[in-house]
Design an enzyme around this catalytic site. Structure first.
Site, PDB file in Angstrom:
ATOM      1  N   ASP A 152      12.901 -12.349   4.478  1.00  0.00           N
ATOM      2  CA  ASP A 152      12.497 -13.679   4.430  1.00  0.00           C
ATOM      3  C   ASP A 152      12.915 -14.439   3.503  1.00  0.00           C
ATOM      4  O   ASP A 152      13.110 -13.986   2.542  1.00  0.00           O
ATOM      5  CB  ASP A 152      10.995 -13.878   5.045  1.00  0.00           C
ATOM      6  N   GLU A 187       7.616   0.722  -2.679  1.00  0.00           N
ATOM      7  CA  GLU A 187       7.567   0.332  -3.905  1.00  0.00           C
ATOM      8  C   GLU A 187       6.953   1.169  -5.205  1.00  0.00           C
ATOM      9  O   GLU A 187       5.783   0.824  -5.524  1.00  0.00           O
ATOM     10  CB  GLU A 187       6.313  -1.016  -3.709  1.00  0.00           C
ATOM     11  N   HIS A 195      12.754 -10.035   0.327  1.00  0.00           N
ATOM     12  CA  HIS A 195      11.914 -11.308   0.157  1.00  0.00           C
ATOM     13  C   HIS A 195      12.549 -12.350  -0.877  1.00  0.00           C
ATOM     14  O   HIS A 195      12.441 -12.149  -1.932  1.00  0.00           O
ATOM     15  CB  HIS A 195      10.620 -10.794  -0.407  1.00  0.00           C
ATOM     16  N   GLU A 217      12.944  -6.081   5.111  1.00  0.00           N
ATOM     17  CA  GLU A 217      11.804  -7.130   5.257  1.00  0.00           C
ATOM     18  C   GLU A 217      12.318  -8.638   5.041  1.00  0.00           C
ATOM     19  O   GLU A 217      11.625  -9.434   4.324  1.00  0.00           O
ATOM     20  CB  GLU A 217      10.620  -6.656   4.460  1.00  0.00           C
ATOM     21  N   ASN A 264      11.682   2.436   0.014  1.00  0.00           N
ATOM     22  CA  ASN A 264      11.648   1.091   0.432  1.00  0.00           C
ATOM     23  C   ASN A 264      11.095   0.119  -0.970  1.00  0.00           C
ATOM     24  O   ASN A 264      10.258   0.680  -1.310  1.00  0.00           O
ATOM     25  CB  ASN A 264      10.939   0.851   1.773  1.00  0.00           C
TER      26      ASN A 264
HETATM   27  O1  G3I Z   1      -7.020  -7.873   9.380  1.00  0.00           O
HETATM   28  C1  G3I Z   1      -7.758  -8.608   8.424  1.00  0.00           C
HETATM   29  C2  G3I Z   1      -8.713  -9.558   8.877  1.00  0.00           C
HETATM   30  O2  G3I Z   1      -9.828  -8.775   9.793  1.00  0.00           O
HETATM   31  C3  G3I Z   1      -9.467 -10.328   8.192  1.00  0.00           C
HETATM   32  O3  G3I Z   1     -10.289 -11.326   8.513  1.00  0.00           O
HETATM   33  C4  G3I Z   1      -8.413 -11.170   7.140  1.00  0.00           C
HETATM   34  C5  G3I Z   1      -9.219 -11.853   5.990  1.00  0.00           C
HETATM   35  O4  G3I Z   1      -8.287 -11.942   4.597  1.00  0.00           O
HETATM   36  O5  G3I Z   1      -7.773  -9.988   6.666  1.00  0.00           O
HETATM   37  C6  G3I Z   1      -6.717  -9.452   7.541  1.00  0.00           C
HETATM   38  O6  G3I Z   1      -6.144  -8.683   6.835  1.00  0.00           O
HETATM   39  C7  G3I Z   1      -4.917  -8.978   6.248  1.00  0.00           C
HETATM   40  C8  G3I Z   1      -3.775  -8.349   7.018  1.00  0.00           C
HETATM   41  O7  G3I Z   1      -2.515  -8.729   6.024  1.00  0.00           O
HETATM   42  C9  G3I Z   1      -3.401  -8.614   8.457  1.00  0.00           C
HETATM   43  O8  G3I Z   1      -3.186  -9.974   8.517  1.00  0.00           O
HETATM   44  C10 G3I Z   1      -5.086  -8.742   4.697  1.00  0.00           C
HETATM   45  O9  G3I Z   1      -6.034  -9.535   4.172  1.00  0.00           O
HETATM   46  C11 G3I Z   1      -3.497  -9.220   4.145  1.00  0.00           C
HETATM   47  O10 G3I Z   1      -3.555  -8.936   2.920  1.00  0.00           O
HETATM   48  C12 G3I Z   1      -2.442  -8.257   4.987  1.00  0.00           C
HETATM   49  O11 G3I Z   1      -1.505  -8.838   4.145  1.00  0.00           O
HETATM   50  C13 G3I Z   1      -0.267  -8.178   4.339  1.00  0.00           C
HETATM   51  C14 G3I Z   1       0.454  -7.563   3.126  1.00  0.00           C
HETATM   52  O12 G3I Z   1       1.558  -6.968   3.435  1.00  0.00           O
HETATM   53  C15 G3I Z   1      -0.713  -6.757   2.528  1.00  0.00           C
HETATM   54  O13 G3I Z   1       0.063  -6.430   1.286  1.00  0.00           O
HETATM   55  C16 G3I Z   1       0.968  -9.121   5.129  1.00  0.00           C
HETATM   56  O14 G3I Z   1       0.239  -9.329   6.525  1.00  0.00           O
HETATM   57  C17 G3I Z   1       2.266  -8.162   5.212  1.00  0.00           C
HETATM   58  O15 G3I Z   1       3.137  -9.084   5.838  1.00  0.00           O
HETATM   59  C18 G3I Z   1       2.344  -7.490   3.809  1.00  0.00           C
HETATM   60  O16 G3I Z   1       3.795  -6.765   3.941  1.00  0.00           O
HETATM   61  C19 G3I Z   1       4.224  -6.354   2.963  1.00  0.00           C
HETATM   62  C20 G3I Z   1       4.938  -5.082   3.338  1.00  0.00           C
HETATM   63  O17 G3I Z   1       4.112  -4.013   4.004  1.00  0.00           O
HETATM   64  C21 G3I Z   1       5.431  -4.385   2.005  1.00  0.00           C
HETATM   65  N1  G3I Z   1       6.296  -5.269   1.358  1.00  0.00           N
HETATM   66  C22 G3I Z   1       6.010  -6.468   0.964  1.00  0.00           C
HETATM   67  C23 G3I Z   1       5.226  -7.377   2.213  1.00  0.00           C
HETATM   68  C24 G3I Z   1       4.893  -8.411   1.865  1.00  0.00           C
HETATM   69  O18 G3I Z   1       3.930  -8.326   0.796  1.00  0.00           O
END
Ligand code: G3I
Length: 539
Positions: free
Chosen positions: A252, A144, A221, A250, A185
Site C-alpha cells: 500500500d 517481522e 508499506h 502487503e 516476511n
Molecule cells: O476485531 C477487533 C474489534 O472487535 C474491536 O472492536 C476493534 C477496536 O479496536 O479492534 C478490532 O481489532 C483490530 C483488528 O485490526 C481488526 O480490525 C485491531 O484493533 C487492530 O490492531 C488490527 O490491526 C491490524 C494490524 O495488522 C495489527 O497489527 C490491521 O487490521 C492489519 O492490516 C495489520 O496488518 C499487518 C500485517 O499483518 C503484518 N504487516 C504489517 C501490517 C500492517 O500493520
C-alpha cells in the site's frame, strides 16, 4: 498444496480485469481481505472476486483469531476467506503463523519448553487444516523478526527461545504441509539496507542448514513522501539468486491527506514501479495489495493524517493507481503493439480557482491493438516536467495547485501496452489569489495530545474576522527547533526551515464573515522536549 491457477494463457484484452493480465504473465495479483466487509458488502465482494487471483486474510488467520485460548481453535474467519477463494478460483496465502503482534497473552507468558510446544501445536493444527485444500498454497511462517538496524527483534519469541524458534517454525510447517510454499516476511526490506541485508544473510544461512525457507515476502508499506526504493528490483534479484521465490506481500502507498491529483499521480507511478519490478524478476511470484479500497485500510488508524493508500477510493471508484497497476500488468499484452495513440488536442482550462482547475481536450484514438488506456497530464517546468494527474477520460480536475501561479500544461495519451503519444500543444492558465476579500482572518492552534517524542495539534481554528466572504486562506506558524512535521489533514502544508505554510483544502477555503473551519497536524520532536508551535498568523 500447490495449484495451477497462474499458468500463462493467451494475451489478455486491454480492458480485462487485473487478474487476467497478471495470469497471462504467470504472476498473481492479490488483495488482503477483511471478513466483515466480505460478508456485508456486495461491492467489496464483487471487486475482490473479479479483479484478483490471490487472497491473503488481513487478520483472520493470525494466532489471536485461530487459537485465542490454548488448544481451542476457531477457524470461522479463516474458513470464510478460504471458501471465498475456492469459489472464485483464487489461491490463498496463509498469514501468519509466528508473529509478535496479534498473539494472545497466554502464549507470551509461556516458559521456553511450553512455548516451543505451543508453536509446534499451533502450526500443526492451522497449516494441517488446509494441507489438502488446493486453494491454500503458501504461508508466512515467521513475520517481522528483525529490528530496523538488522538485529533480531527483541520479541517474546526471541527473548524466550533465542533465534532457534525461526528454524523450528519452518520445520513444523513443512511437516504439516510438505507441498506448501513457506515464506519469511518483513517490512522496510524493499530496498537494499541493513534490515534487508540481515534478512538476506538469515535466509542464506537457514537454507545452508537445510531449513525449508522457500520464499521471501517484501511487505511494501510505502509512502509517497518518503520516496520510492529505486533498488527494489536489484534487491529482489539478489534474493532470487539464493534460490528462493520472492513476492510483494502487503503493498500500500499512503500519502498525507487530503488527496489531490498530483499526489494520486505520484502514487500511481509508485504502484506501476512495484508491478514492473516484479514483472522484471522471474522469481517474483506476484504482488498482493494490502486491501484494495480506501474504505477499509489500516493506514488512517495507524498514521495520523495519512491515508488514501489503495487503488480504489472509499466509494469503490478506481483511482489513477488502479490504472497504473492495470497498465503495468497489461504491458506488452498488445502483442506487437508498438503503435502509440494519436496526440490529444490542446487542453482548454475552465473553473480555475486559487488551487484547482479543470482541463479538457479532444480525445485520442489507438489503432495498435491494445486500446486507449487513458491520459497523462504534465506541467512544463524546464528540464523536468512533472506529472500533475492521470485520467481515463478526455478531461481532468486538477486539485492541490498553488495560488497565484502560472501553469503551462500538456497531455499525452497512453495505450494498454504502455505506448505514449506525442505531447499535445501546451496550454497556460494562472491560479487566482489565495486569501481575498474584506478584512482578514485569525488562526489559533491547540495541542490535543502529546507523548514523549510527538504531539497532535487539533484543531487549528481559522476564522474569517472580516466583513465579506473569503475564498481561500493561508496560515503560517513556526515549529520549534528540532521538530518535524509528521502529517496533516484538512489543509495542504509545506515546510521551509521551521516555518510551516498551511493552505486551505479545496473544500474548506470558503468562509463567510465570522465563519470558522479547522485543520490539524502531527509533529515529531526530540524525546522529552515540550515546546509547541507558535506565531499562528492568517492571511
Ligand atoms: O476485531 C477487533 C474489534 O472487535 C474491536 O472492536 C476493534 C477496536 O479496536 O479492534 C478490532 O481489532 C483490530 C483488528 O485490526 C481488526 O480490525 C485491531 O484493533 C487492530 O490492531 C488490527 O490491526 C491490524 C494490524 O495488522 C495489527 O497489527 C490491521 O487490521 C492489519 O492490516 C495489520 O496488518 C499487518 C500485517 O499483518 C503484518 N504487516 C504489517 C501490517 C500492517 O500493520
Amino acid at each position: 498444496m500447490l495449484a495451477t491457477f497462474l499458468l500463462p494463457t493467451v494475451p489478455a484484452e486491454a480492458s480485462a480485469p487485473l487478474r487476467t493480465h497478471a495470469a497471462s504473465k504467470g504472476k498473481f495479483i492479490g488483495a488482503a481481505l477483511a471478513t466483515s466487509p466480505l460478508s456485508n458488502e456486495t461491492a467489496y465482494r464483487n471487486i475482490a472476486a473479479t479483479e484478483f487471483n490471490q487472497i491473503t486474510a488481513e487478520n483472520a488467520m493470525k494466532w489471536d483469531a485461530t487459537e485465542p485460548s490454548q488448544n481451542q481453535f476457531n477457524f470461522s474467519g479463516a474458513d470464510a476467506i478460504v471458501n471465498f477463494a475456492t469459489q472464485n478460483n483464487q489461491q490463498v496465502h496463509g498469514h501468519t503463523l509466528v508473529w509478535h503482534q496479534q498473539t494472545p497473552g497466554w502464549v507470551q507468558g509461556l516458559g521456553a519448553s511450553a512455548m516451543r510446544s505451543a508453536i509446534q501445536n499451533h502450526i500443526s493444527q492451522v497449516v494441517g487444516r488446509y494441507a489438502d485444500n488446493p486453494a491454500v498454497v503458501s504461508w508466512d511462517v515467521v513475520n517481522e523478526v528483525f529490528e530496523e538496524n538488522g538485529s533480531m527483534r527483541s520479541s517474546f519469541w526471541y527473548n524466550t527461545l533465542g533465534q532457534s524458534y525461526i528454524a523450528d517454525a519452518f520445520r513444523a510447517a513443512r511437516a504439516a504441509d510438505p507441498d506448501a510454499r513457506l515464506c519469511i516476511n518483513d517490512y522496510n526490506v524493499e530496498g537494499i539496507n541493513a534490515k534487508s541485508t540481515a534478512m538476506y544473510n538469515l535466509v542464506s544461512s537457514l537454507r545452508q542448514q537445510g531449513v525449508p525457507v522457500d520464499c521471501v515476502g517484501f511487505q511494501g508499506h510505502l509512502a509517497i513522501q518518503y520516496g520510492f526504493p529505486n533498488d527494489l528490483q536489484q534487491n529482489l534479484e539478489r534474493f532470487a539468486a539464493l534460490g528462493v521465490q520472492v513476492r510483494i506481500t502487503e503493498l500500500d502507498i499512503r500519502m498525507q491527506m487530503p488527496r489531490n491529483s498530483s499526489k494520486d499521480a505520484t502514487q500511481a507511478t509508485y504502484y506501476r514501479n512495484v508491478i514492473n519490478a516484479c514483472l522484471a524478476v522471474t522469481a517474483c511470484a506476484g504482488v498482493t495489495i494490502w486491501g484494495f479500497t480506501d474504505k477499509h485500510s489500516w493506514v488512517p488508524d495507524t498514521f495520523g493524517g495519512e491515508g488514501a493508500a489503495l487503488i480504489y477510493d472509499e466509494n469503490y471508484q478506481q483511482k489513477a493507481s488502479y490504472t497504473a497497476v492495470h497498465d503495468a500488468l497489461a504491458g506488452g499484452t498488445g502483442g506487437d503493439d508498438t503503435t502509440p495513440p494519436t496526440t490529444p488536442g490542446t487542453p482548454t482550462s475552465s473553473n480555475v480557482t486559487s488551487n484547482s482547475a479543470t482541463l479538457s481536450w479532444s480525445a485520442s484514438t489507438d489503432s495498435g491493438g491494445s486500446g486507449l488506456a487513458g491520459y497523462n497530464v504534465y506541467r512544463e517546468q524546464g528540464a523536468t516536467d512533472t506529472l500533475l494527474g492521470q485520467s481515463t477520460t478526455a478531461s481532468i480536475n486538477l486539485t492541490g495547485l498553488t495560488p497565484e501561479t502560472q501553469y503551462q500544461v500538456y497531455v499525452r495519451a497512453r495505450d494498454g501496452a504502455g505506448n505514449l503519444s506525442g505531447n499535445s500543444p501546451a496550454a497556460t492558465f494562472t491560479t487566482s489569489e489565495g486569501p481575498v476579500g474584506g478584512g482578514g482572518c485569525t488562526a489559533t492552534g491547540t495541542v490535543q495530545t502529546q507523548w514523549q517524542n510527538g504531539y497532535v495539534v487539533q484543531p487549528v481554528t481559522v476564522t474569517n474576522t472580516g466583513t465579506s466572504a473569503i475564498n481561500g486562506w493561508t496560515v503560517t506558524f513556526t515549529l520549534p527547533s528540532g521538530h518535524t512535521l509528521a502529517g496533516s489533514w484538512n489543509a495542504s502544508l509545506t515546510v521551509s526551515g521551521q516555518t510551516v505554510t498551511a493552505r486551505n483544502a479545496n473544500y474548506n477555503g470558503n468562509l463567510a464573515p465570522n465563519a470558522s473551519t479547522t485543520f490539524g497536524f502531527q509533529v515529531n520532536r526530540p524525546n522529552g522536549n515540550t515546546q509547541t508551535p507558535s506565531g499562528y498568523t492568517c492571511a
